[in-house]
Design a protein around this motif. Structure first.
Motif, mmCIF file in Angstrom:
data_model
loop_
_atom_site.group_PDB
_atom_site.id
_atom_site.type_symbol
_atom_site.label_atom_id
_atom_site.label_comp_id
_atom_site.label_asym_id
_atom_site.label_seq_id
_atom_site.Cartn_x
_atom_site.Cartn_y
_atom_site.Cartn_z
ATOM 1 N N ASP A 184 17.676 8.139 -56.789
ATOM 2 C CA ASP A 184 19.077 8.018 -56.385
ATOM 3 C C ASP A 184 19.864 7.082 -57.294
ATOM 4 O OD1 ASP A 184 17.594 5.826 -55.512
ATOM 5 O OD2 ASP A 184 18.893 5.466 -53.780
ATOM 6 N N ARG A 185 19.192 6.461 -58.252
ATOM 7 C CA ARG A 185 19.875 5.535 -59.163
ATOM 8 C C ARG A 185 20.086 6.164 -60.548
ATOM 9 N NH1 ARG A 185 16.033 0.534 -57.074
ATOM 10 N NH2 ARG A 185 16.477 0.940 -54.868
ATOM 11 N N GLU A 243 10.476 7.146 -58.378
ATOM 12 C CA GLU A 243 10.629 5.890 -57.639
ATOM 13 C C GLU A 243 12.084 5.578 -57.287
ATOM 14 O OE1 GLU A 243 8.089 3.683 -56.707
ATOM 15 O OE2 GLU A 243 6.769 5.345 -57.296
ATOM 16 N N TYR A 244 12.992 5.899 -58.196
ATOM 17 C CA TYR A 244 14.388 5.455 -58.044
ATOM 18 C C TYR A 244 15.359 6.599 -58.348
ATOM 19 C CZ TYR A 244 11.934 0.989 -58.690
ATOM 20 O OH TYR A 244 11.063 -0.069 -58.595
ATOM 21 N N ARG A 269 18.469 -2.651 -64.792
ATOM 22 C CA ARG A 269 19.659 -2.012 -64.218
ATOM 23 C C ARG A 269 20.368 -2.953 -63.257
ATOM 24 N NH1 ARG A 269 21.037 -0.447 -59.596
ATOM 25 N NH2 ARG A 269 18.942 -0.846 -58.764
ATOM 26 N N ARG A 270 19.597 -3.581 -62.380
ATOM 27 C CA ARG A 270 20.182 -4.505 -61.418
ATOM 28 C C ARG A 270 20.845 -5.687 -62.106
ATOM 29 N NH1 ARG A 270 15.192 -3.991 -58.918
ATOM 30 N NH2 ARG A 270 14.735 -6.186 -59.373
ATOM 31 N N TYR A 321 10.407 7.072 -63.164
ATOM 32 C CA TYR A 321 11.632 6.430 -62.660
ATOM 33 C C TYR A 321 12.308 7.371 -61.663
ATOM 34 C CZ TYR A 321 15.871 3.662 -62.482
ATOM 35 O OH TYR A 321 16.911 2.869 -62.027
ATOM 36 N N ASP A 328 14.197 -0.840 -63.798
ATOM 37 C CA ASP A 328 15.161 -0.931 -62.696
ATOM 38 C C ASP A 328 15.648 -2.361 -62.508
ATOM 39 O OD1 ASP A 328 16.501 0.727 -60.645
ATOM 40 O OD2 ASP A 328 15.619 -0.771 -59.296
ATOM 41 N N LYS A 360 24.019 3.208 -61.442
ATOM 42 C CA LYS A 360 23.216 4.345 -61.899
ATOM 43 C C LYS A 360 22.990 4.251 -63.403
ATOM 44 C CE LYS A 360 24.832 7.538 -58.288
ATOM 45 N NZ LYS A 360 23.539 7.808 -57.617
ATOM 46 N N ARG A 377 9.458 -0.281 -63.077
ATOM 47 C CA ARG A 377 9.996 -1.348 -62.221
ATOM 48 C C ARG A 377 10.791 -2.353 -63.044
ATOM 49 N NH1 ARG A 377 4.138 -1.411 -59.322
ATOM 50 N NH2 ARG A 377 4.578 0.152 -57.704
#
Length: 340
Positions: free
Chosen positions: A58-59, A55-56, A29-30, A52, A26, A36, A23
């Motif tokens: 698509d990123r 959970e994520y 990343r944001r 990862y 990510d 991505k 978490r």
């Protein structure tokens, strides 16, 4: 130990599990404004990558994982497979020594030399070559050799074992008790606090809690049967033992991977990894067959990326051009180890 670590660390201590790390990753990343990520993970880093992707997924643009961890294993499977990996590396060393004239133990019964060395260590007869006033335990010897399997640094390993075995009886009989060396600390001064996050992470990622001594003893016996010459797994046994007494509540308990939205993920794993058994990679691949491609490296050692042109090119081509190796292919053992 747990309460002492929590006292010195604060609230962070209870959020050191891998899912919390995912978490945080990510969130990075944001904050960087990236849609991505490209990710390369090795060993523990593969667990971060796997979760990862769960959970994520698509990123992710690309993800390559080497020396993979299977987070679905129970305590017995984890201990036994870890021990089997260490024992396999020992057997690979024995075979290498039998066929390699430069091995310091070539021409001898390597297994008998090794078992005899550990028996002498049990009697307090083997000393640390760098600190002759200090006795080496059998566990210390197996752990030192285990770390050399990572390379594998077989020439150095053979010289180390041969050197210990060659110690004269007069050197071993002066004392059977290791000297306890403690740093001098001014009276009233606080002891130095060390950063030791391993148990905070491990014991929040794995629900390994032996209920009582008989259960712990059964786990240990199974581990020893899997690795009679390495006496179990020098790395994982202390990890599992270190979680005894922790709360049953686990932040990130083990489970089968459920990856549904990730693109293709490249996995590499050495056939004779001393720490992470090859079956771990095979299990993760089975759990994510629609997503992952597993490229075995048919040699030994823990690191995989820099082993050969085959392993390096596979990772580089995938991360840069998204070109995957063909399913079912593998990389041959390198003629010489080039990475650790």
């Amino acid at each position: 130990m747990r309460e002492d670590c929590r006292r010195h660390t604060g609230p962070l201590f209870d959020h050191a599990d891998t899912l919390s790390v995912v978490r945080d990753m990510d969130a990075l990343r944001r904050s960087l404004g990236e849609k991505k990520i490209n990710y390369f993970g090795h060993s523990y880093g593969t667990l971060i990558g796997e979760q990862y992707a769960e959970e994520y997924g698509d990123r992710i643009r690309s993800m390559a994982l080497t020396a993979n961890i299977d987070h679905s294993l129970g305590a017995r499977e984890f201990l036994v497979s870890s021990a089997a990996a260490a024992e396999d590396s020992f057997q690979e060393f024995v075979k290498w020594c039998d066929r390699t004239s430069s091995c310091a133990l070539h021409g001898r019964d390597v297994t008998a030399v090794w078992d005899g060395l550990l028996a002498r260590a049990d009697r307090g007869e083997i000393r640390d070559p760098e600190h002759p006033d200090r006795v080496l335990t059998a566990h210390e010897i197996t752990f030192n050799v285990f770390r050399m399997f990572y390379g594998p640094d077989r020439e150095q390993l053979a010289a180390y074992v041969a050197g210990l075995d060659a110690q004269e009886p007069s050197e071993r009989q002066r004392s059977t008790q290791p000297r306890q060396v403690r740093p001098s600390t001014p009276q009233g001064a606080d002891k130095e606090t060390e950063a030791e996050p391993f148990y905070a992470v491990f014991c929040q990622d794995w629900r390994f809690r032996a209920k009582d001594y008989p259960e712990y003893a059964r786990l240990t016996q199974a581990e020893m049967r899997a690795a009679p010459h390495m006496r179990g797994t020098p790395r994982v046994h202390p990890a599992v033992a270190g979680c005894i007494g922790w709360p049953d509540e686990v932040n990130n308990p083990q489970h089968r991977l459920r990856v549904t939205e990730a693109p293709g993920i490249l996995m590499l794993h050495a056939r004779h990894d001393p720490a992470n058994h090859f079956s771990w990679a095979a299990n993760v691949h089975r759990q994510t067959r629609g997503t992952t491609v597993l490229l075995p490296y048919e040699g030994a050692g823990h690191s995989v990326y820099g082993r050969s042109d085959c392993t390096r090119d596979a990772v580089d081509d995938y991360l840069t051009e998204l070109r995957m190796p063909s399913p079912g292919s593998s990389c041959a053992p390198a003629a010489k180890n080039t990475t650790h």
